[in-house]
Write a protein that holds these residues in place. Structure first.
Motif, short mmCIF file in Angstrom:
data_model
loop_
_atom_site.label_atom_id
_atom_site.label_comp_id
_atom_site.label_asym_id
_atom_site.label_seq_id
_atom_site.Cartn_x
_atom_site.Cartn_y
_atom_site.Cartn_z
N THR A 50 -7.73 1.26 2.21
CA THR A 50 -7.33 1.50 0.73
C THR A 50 -8.20 0.62 -0.07
O THR A 50 -8.44 0.68 -1.32
N MET A 51 -8.79 -0.47 0.26
CA MET A 51 -9.21 -1.59 -0.45
C MET A 51 -10.95 -1.76 -0.51
O MET A 51 -11.43 -2.54 -0.95
N ILE A 52 -11.61 -0.80 0.19
CA ILE A 52 -13.04 -1.10 0.73
C ILE A 52 -13.51 0.21 0.18
O ILE A 52 -13.10 1.53 0.40
N ILE A 71 -21.96 2.66 6.03
CA ILE A 71 -21.25 3.77 5.36
C ILE A 71 -20.84 3.24 4.19
O ILE A 71 -19.88 2.52 3.95
N THR A 72 -20.96 4.14 3.03
CA THR A 72 -20.30 3.75 1.60
C THR A 72 -19.83 5.39 1.26
O THR A 72 -20.31 6.40 1.57
N PHE A 73 -18.62 4.92 0.54
CA PHE A 73 -17.96 6.01 -0.06
C PHE A 73 -17.23 5.52 -1.15
O PHE A 73 -16.69 4.43 -1.39
N PRO A 74 -16.39 6.57 -1.94
CA PRO A 74 -15.76 6.15 -3.21
C PRO A 74 -14.42 5.32 -2.83
O PRO A 74 -13.91 5.53 -1.71
N ILE A 75 -14.25 4.38 -3.61
CA ILE A 75 -13.14 3.41 -3.00
C ILE A 75 -11.82 4.16 -3.13
O ILE A 75 -10.81 3.57 -2.58
N ASP A 76 -11.72 4.81 -4.24
CA ASP A 76 -10.44 5.57 -4.30
C ASP A 76 -10.34 6.99 -3.62
O ASP A 76 -9.47 7.61 -3.82
N LEU A 77 -11.08 7.22 -2.54
CA LEU A 77 -11.10 8.27 -1.67
C LEU A 77 -9.88 8.23 -0.68
O LEU A 77 -9.56 7.19 -0.27
N VAL A 117 -7.79 7.80 2.39
CA VAL A 117 -7.72 7.30 3.37
C VAL A 117 -8.34 7.88 4.71
O VAL A 117 -8.97 7.82 5.54
N LYS A 118 -7.56 9.27 4.86
CA LYS A 118 -7.99 10.29 5.90
C LYS A 118 -9.14 10.84 5.82
O LYS A 118 -9.89 10.57 6.82
N MET A 119 -9.88 10.80 4.50
CA MET A 119 -11.24 11.14 4.32
C MET A 119 -12.23 10.08 4.66
O MET A 119 -13.37 10.30 5.42
N LYS A 120 -11.74 8.99 4.35
CA LYS A 120 -12.51 7.67 4.78
C LYS A 120 -12.64 7.62 6.45
O LYS A 120 -13.63 7.27 6.80
N ALA A 121 -11.66 7.82 6.95
CA ALA A 121 -11.70 7.94 8.76
C ALA A 121 -12.19 8.95 9.11
O ALA A 121 -13.10 8.78 10.09
N THR A 122 -12.32 9.95 8.48
CA THR A 122 -13.34 11.36 9.04
C THR A 122 -14.82 10.91 8.76
O THR A 122 -15.44 11.38 9.51
N LEU A 123 -15.15 10.13 7.73
CA LEU A 123 -16.58 10.19 7.45
C LEU A 123 -16.80 8.91 8.47
O LEU A 123 -18.08 8.89 9.01
N LEU A 124 -15.87 8.22 8.74
CA LEU A 124 -16.40 7.00 9.96
C LEU A 124 -16.63 7.90 11.20
O LEU A 124 -17.50 7.31 12.08
N GLY A 125 -15.66 8.79 11.40
CA GLY A 125 -16.16 9.66 12.71
C GLY A 125 -17.32 10.43 12.54
O GLY A 125 -18.03 10.46 13.71
N ALA A 126 -17.82 10.90 11.35
CA ALA A 126 -19.23 11.25 11.07
C ALA A 126 -20.20 10.35 11.61
O ALA A 126 -21.42 10.52 12.13
N LEU A 127 -19.96 9.08 11.19
CA LEU A 127 -21.16 8.03 11.53
C LEU A 127 -21.22 8.08 13.13
O LEU A 127 -22.22 7.78 13.70
N PHE A 128 -20.11 8.01 13.94
CA PHE A 128 -20.40 7.90 15.38
C PHE A 128 -21.08 8.96 15.71
O PHE A 128 -21.91 9.04 16.88
N VAL A 132 0.91 -0.99 -0.04
CA VAL A 132 -0.02 0.12 -0.10
C VAL A 132 0.99 1.11 0.06
O VAL A 132 1.87 1.37 0.73
N PRO A 133 0.74 2.13 -0.61
CA PRO A 133 1.19 3.62 -0.76
C PRO A 133 1.25 4.12 0.70
O PRO A 133 0.47 3.71 1.39
N VAL A 134 2.11 4.98 0.66
CA VAL A 134 2.23 5.76 2.17
C VAL A 134 1.01 6.17 2.61
O VAL A 134 0.28 6.91 2.05
N CYS A 135 0.68 5.89 3.89
CA CYS A 135 -0.64 6.37 4.64
C CYS A 135 -0.46 6.17 6.01
O CYS A 135 0.28 5.39 6.28
#
Length: 320
Positions: A105-107, A280-286, A288-299, A94-97
């Motif tokens: 990165t895969m979901i 929660i669904t989001f673009p797969i190429d989004l 990962v920082k924004m994916k984690a932030t959207l997960l925070g929005a869910l909580f 996986v690239p640097v993250c």
């Protein structure tokens, strides 16, 4: 004269006459009258060398020999996924993250299930919320647990400040969510909700900010520089009655790119517990920082609209 009579061609006593005379039962013919090449020589025929198995043993029947994958070439390292394990294997290459966000990165979908707490169900005593975060295949990715004290939980209810620690299968904290004590009603526009996301803990990567509105829930998702990346819009009524409650994730120009759904989990579970199911669904190429932030929005959405106070629902119409 001896009996039986001896003969120059008679075999010695105890010897099979056929063997002695070179009959058909002789294993290794050597006299005249035998067809050449009809019998194998002593020790048998030599086996052709090409029929022997190659070094390393025979392949399994019906399975072609293929190149074996090596660790570090896109495959999980040895032991990353045990047979029968219900945890998602760690992606490699996986690239640097941020550490621990390689899974994201895969979901393009996450399922969040809150654990049922019997003490809450029967005594209305608020305990720490615990969650399991899975991928669409049902494999665990993270676990999450609220970090608050007893007084805060039972006095402040669903408005309580909290820290949520999200950990991987090794128990390492990957994402940290932080929420201060704030209002959520449109009557207090200067002190609306804000949740900050850190990954790894101590490294700020984004925030979810409530925007002022009267009829529908409105949120702004920001990156680490404070720039608006997404908007989240909820329904006018957040009552969950035999169906899902959807919050749309929109780009800054109003195009839907994802969704946060509070899923209907059954009459008994909905009536007697606050252990909710979310997706929660989001673009797969989004990023990962924004994916984690959207997960925070869910909580944050879970606590604001679906967390019970003394077994009483907190969801309702509008933002009053």
């Amino acid at each position: 004269m001896s009996y039986p009579p001896s003969s120059p061609s008679a075999p010695p006593p105890g010897i099979n006459p056929a063997i002695f005379s070179g009959g058909e039962t002789a294993p290794y013919p050597s006299g005249p009258g035998y067809p050449p090449g009809a019998y194998p020589p002593p020790g048998g025929y030599p086996q052709p060398m090409e029929t022997y198995p190659p070094a390393g043993g025979y392949p399994q029947p019906g399975i072609p020999m293929t190149h074996q994958p090596q660790p570090g070439a896109g495959y999980p390292p040895p032991g990353a996924m045990q047979p029968g394990s219900d945890w998602m294997p760690i992606p490699t290459g996986v690239p640097v993250c941020p550490r621990g966000l390689e899974y994201l990165t895969m979901i393009d979908q996450l399922l969040v299930h809150q654990k049922v707490e019997l003490l809450e169900a029967f005594l209305s005593f608020e305990t720490k919320n615990k969650y399991t975060i899975k991928n669409s295949l049902g494999q665990k990715i993270y676990t999450a647990k609220e970090d608050t004290d007893c007084c805060t939980r039972n006095c402040c209810g669903n408005s309580r400040p909290f820290d949520i620690k999200i950990k991987d299968n090794a128990g390492m904290e990957i994402i940290h969510l932080s929420r201060d004590l704030r209002c959520s009603s449109c009557c207090f526009p200067c002190c609306l909700q804000r949740l900050e996301v850190f990954a790894p803990p101590g490294q700020f990567i984004g925030a979810v900010v409530q925007e002022w509105s009267i009829l529908t829930p409105q949120f702004r998702v920001e990156n680490e520089r404070g720039e608006a990346v997404f908007k989240i819009e909820g329904p006018c009524c957040t009552f969950s009655i035999c169906g899902d409650v959807d919050f749309q994730v929109l780009s800054t120009n109003g195009i839907e790119v994802g969704k946060i759904s509070k899923q209907w989990s059954g009459l008994l579970r909905e009536a007697f517990t606050d252990a909710d199911h979310f997706g929660i669904t989001f673009p797969i190429d989004l990023d990962v920082k924004m994916k984690a932030t959207l997960l925070g929005a869910l909580f944050l959405i879970d606590y604001m609209f679906f967390e019970k106070e003394g077994n009483k629902e907190s969801d309702g119409p509008g933002m009053l």
